[in-house]
Design an enzyme around this catalytic site. Sequence first.
Site, PDB file in Angstrom:
ATOM      1  N   ASP A  12       0.819  -1.226   0.000  1.00 53.66           N
ATOM      2  CA  ASP A  12       0.000   0.000   0.000  1.00 53.66           C
ATOM      3  C   ASP A  12       0.840   1.258   0.000  1.00 53.66           C
ATOM      4  OD1 ASP A  12      -2.220  -1.710   0.326  1.00 53.66           O
ATOM      5  OD2 ASP A  12      -1.930  -1.693   2.497  1.00 53.66           O
ATOM      6  N   GLU A  13       2.004   1.203  -0.607  1.00 48.72           N
ATOM      7  CA  GLU A  13       2.894   2.378  -0.617  1.00 48.72           C
ATOM      8  C   GLU A  13       2.497   3.374  -1.696  1.00 48.72           C
ATOM      9  OE1 GLU A  13       3.994  -0.751  -1.060  1.00 48.72           O
ATOM     10  OE2 GLU A  13       5.460  -1.266   0.482  1.00 48.72           O
ATOM     11  N   LYS A  15       2.138   2.083  -5.071  1.00 48.66           N
ATOM     12  CA  LYS A  15       2.757   1.543  -6.301  1.00 48.66           C
ATOM     13  C   LYS A  15       1.851   1.715  -7.509  1.00 48.66           C
ATOM     14  CE  LYS A  15       3.021  -2.442  -4.338  1.00 48.66           C
ATOM     15  NZ  LYS A  15       2.627  -2.086  -2.968  1.00 48.66           N
ATOM     16  N   GLY A  16       0.527   1.544  -7.273  1.00 45.59           N
ATOM     17  CA  GLY A  16      -0.423   1.618  -8.384  1.00 45.59           C
ATOM     18  C   GLY A  16      -0.346   2.960  -9.089  1.00 45.59           C
ATOM     19  N   ASN A  37      -5.290 -10.697  -3.703  1.00 42.15           N
ATOM     20  CA  ASN A  37      -5.305 -10.432  -2.262  1.00 42.15           C
ATOM     21  C   ASN A  37      -4.921  -9.009  -1.875  1.00 42.15           C
ATOM     22  OD1 ASN A  37      -2.811 -11.318  -3.306  1.00 42.15           O
ATOM     23  ND2 ASN A  37      -2.001 -11.676  -1.279  1.00 42.15           N
ATOM     24  N   HIS A  40      -4.341  -2.101  -5.881  1.00 43.01           N
ATOM     25  CA  HIS A  40      -3.738  -0.808  -6.165  1.00 43.01           C
ATOM     26  C   HIS A  40      -4.869   0.172  -6.407  1.00 43.01           C
ATOM     27  CE1 HIS A  40       0.152  -2.410  -6.829  1.00 43.01           C
ATOM     28  NE2 HIS A  40      -0.082  -2.949  -7.995  1.00 43.01           N
ATOM     29  N   ARG A 303     -10.448  -2.940   5.109  1.00 45.67           N
ATOM     30  CA  ARG A 303     -10.031  -2.966   6.520  1.00 45.67           C
ATOM     31  C   ARG A 303      -9.248  -1.696   6.854  1.00 45.67           C
ATOM     32  NH1 ARG A 303      -6.883  -8.623   7.415  1.00 45.67           N
ATOM     33  NH2 ARG A 303      -5.780  -7.940   5.575  1.00 45.67           N
TER      34      ARG A 303
HETATM   35  P1  GDP Z   1      -0.462   0.219  -3.712  1.00 44.48           P
HETATM   36  O1  GDP Z   1      -1.068  -1.115  -3.465  1.00 44.48           O
HETATM   37  O2  GDP Z   1       0.983   0.267  -3.348  1.00 44.48           O
HETATM   38  O3  GDP Z   1      -0.704   0.707  -5.091  1.00 44.48           O
HETATM   39  O4  GDP Z   1      -1.152   1.250  -2.731  1.00 44.48           O
HETATM   40  P2  GDP Z   1      -2.719   1.533  -2.506  1.00 44.48           P
HETATM   41  O5  GDP Z   1      -3.315   1.973  -3.743  1.00 44.48           O
HETATM   42  O6  GDP Z   1      -3.334   0.380  -1.788  1.00 44.48           O
HETATM   43  O7  GDP Z   1      -2.643   2.691  -1.422  1.00 44.48           O
HETATM   44  C1  GDP Z   1      -2.096   3.915  -1.672  1.00 44.48           C
HETATM   45  C2  GDP Z   1      -3.132   4.974  -1.396  1.00 44.48           C
HETATM   46  O8  GDP Z   1      -2.502   6.235  -1.410  1.00 44.48           O
HETATM   47  C3  GDP Z   1      -4.222   5.075  -2.434  1.00 44.48           C
HETATM   48  O9  GDP Z   1      -5.398   5.476  -1.800  1.00 44.48           O
HETATM   49  C4  GDP Z   1      -3.703   6.161  -3.387  1.00 44.48           C
HETATM   50  O10 GDP Z   1      -4.731   6.814  -4.107  1.00 44.48           O
HETATM   51  C5  GDP Z   1      -3.069   7.085  -2.418  1.00 44.48           C
HETATM   52  N1  GDP Z   1      -1.952   7.875  -2.903  1.00 44.48           N
HETATM   53  C6  GDP Z   1      -0.906   7.539  -3.693  1.00 44.48           C
HETATM   54  N2  GDP Z   1      -0.017   8.541  -3.777  1.00 44.48           N
HETATM   55  C7  GDP Z   1      -0.512   9.547  -3.010  1.00 44.48           C
HETATM   56  C8  GDP Z   1      -0.044  10.846  -2.649  1.00 44.48           C
HETATM   57  O11 GDP Z   1       1.033  11.277  -3.034  1.00 44.48           O
HETATM   58  N3  GDP Z   1      -0.843  11.556  -1.817  1.00 44.48           N
HETATM   59  C9  GDP Z   1      -2.021  11.117  -1.322  1.00 44.48           C
HETATM   60  N4  GDP Z   1      -2.728  11.888  -0.515  1.00 44.48           N
HETATM   61  N5  GDP Z   1      -2.490   9.886  -1.621  1.00 44.48           N
HETATM   62  C10 GDP Z   1      -1.737   9.126  -2.451  1.00 44.48           C
END
Ligand code: GDP
Length: 423
Positions: A12-13, A15-16, A37, A40, A303
């Site tokens: 959840d960093e 990456k998407g 599971n 993004h 969650r």
């Molecule tokens: P992933 O699985 O690594 O792609 O991460 P997720 O999508 O699960 O979680 C990242 C969350 O951070 C998502 O809700 C994105 O829309 C949000 N997000 C990504 N980059 C930024 C940012 O620079 N600022 C903010 N406020 N939200 C971001």
Amino acid sequence: MIRAIVGANWGDEGKGKITDMCADQSDIVVRFQGGANAGHTIINEHGRFALHQLPSGVFHEHITNVIANGVALNVDSLMKEMKTIEDAGIKFNLLISERAQVLMPHHVLMDTYEEERLGDKKFGSTKSGIAPFYSDKYSKVGIQVWELYNKEMLKEKLQGLYEKINIQFKYLYNKPEIDYMEVYETLCQYAEAIKDRVADTSAFLRKAIKEGKNVLFEGQLGALKDTDHGIYPYVTSSSTLAGYASVGAGVPPYAIDNIVAITKAYSSAVGEGPFVSELFGEEADELRRKGGDKGEFGATTGRPRRVGYFDAVATRYGCEVQGATEVCMTCLDVLSYMDTLHICTGYEYEGKVYTDFLTTDKLYKAKPVYETLPGWKCDIRGIKNYDELPKEAKAYVEFIEKQLGVKISMVSNGPGRHEILYR
Ligand code: GDP
């Protein structure tokens, strides 16, 4: 360029978003491990999407998206996901490896029954069947995509497989048995649903690399959830490392020349396991509410995520095991409300301070050692150049960069595709 975008932390960093952003410079985007599971979140001109199995290149028509051998292919959920994207009027190209393994209905059931059986000792599984899936795969009783098209062999294999599973269902879990013919019918439907997309994706990728195409490998979860290097046993059941892209997709290890590790400006994690810099109570609630684009709630499960201060010890380790050649820090804007920023630079364990990542038992007992920096206390969304950030925000990024020992080449200051500052 052959690039991998992977997580430096617990997943959840963001990456998407970064994959979606880098995708327009790519010809091919590849998922090489994991399954449905995790998710993004991608926000672009088409809307807000949670992708689970589809590679993030689906929003670009020129890209070939690949679900490679190492993925836990959940056909049912893939079909639903494809429909969401198609319903938004998006056309995409997708190839599925003929050697990908198929996630079966009993994997999801087993995951659910096992967590129920474990009670308080549960792993915090997303109950997507990933652990039972990879157990079957490595016990060599799983089904690869090509097997779906060998009907008689498939039927026989299923009959043998469910004899054993049904003993477990009946006597260990006290649950209804599975009729292998019903599973057979389901798998025949899967076979029909994906038949036009099945290909030898690993040969396709090797050829593309030889031809000089730009390939992007998209990681799921993060380094600290890697089976071999993460917070075992609170890890996922496949490798989340960039190095595994070569195994999971069938390309030479030396082909990957750029590894971007993504880290958030604070920490977040889902599931059980140690989390040294975790926040609790009101402080945690506030960060959780302000985090991400809609608060820190899982893209797949909804969650609430556990949140905490930036953990430089865990992130440096994450970058090292990923082999990061550069780092992207996301969600810097989220911290704009904080008066003081805390960065965990060491773990105190039995009276000694460690700067190396410890084993799970020690992590549970470790106390965070913090350095503090002043907050910037103003909205930084909308800023287009790194140099225009408040000096406190730059100091925060640069302090962390020193801690990580890897260049932070990009800083994200909002969830949208164009909210990115290059350094
Ligand atoms: P992933 O699985 O690594 O792609 O991460 P997720 O999508 O699960 O979680 C990242 C969350 O951070 C998502 O809700 C994105 O829309 C949000 N997000 C990504 N980059 C930024 C940012 O620079 N600022 C903010 N406020 N939200 C971001």
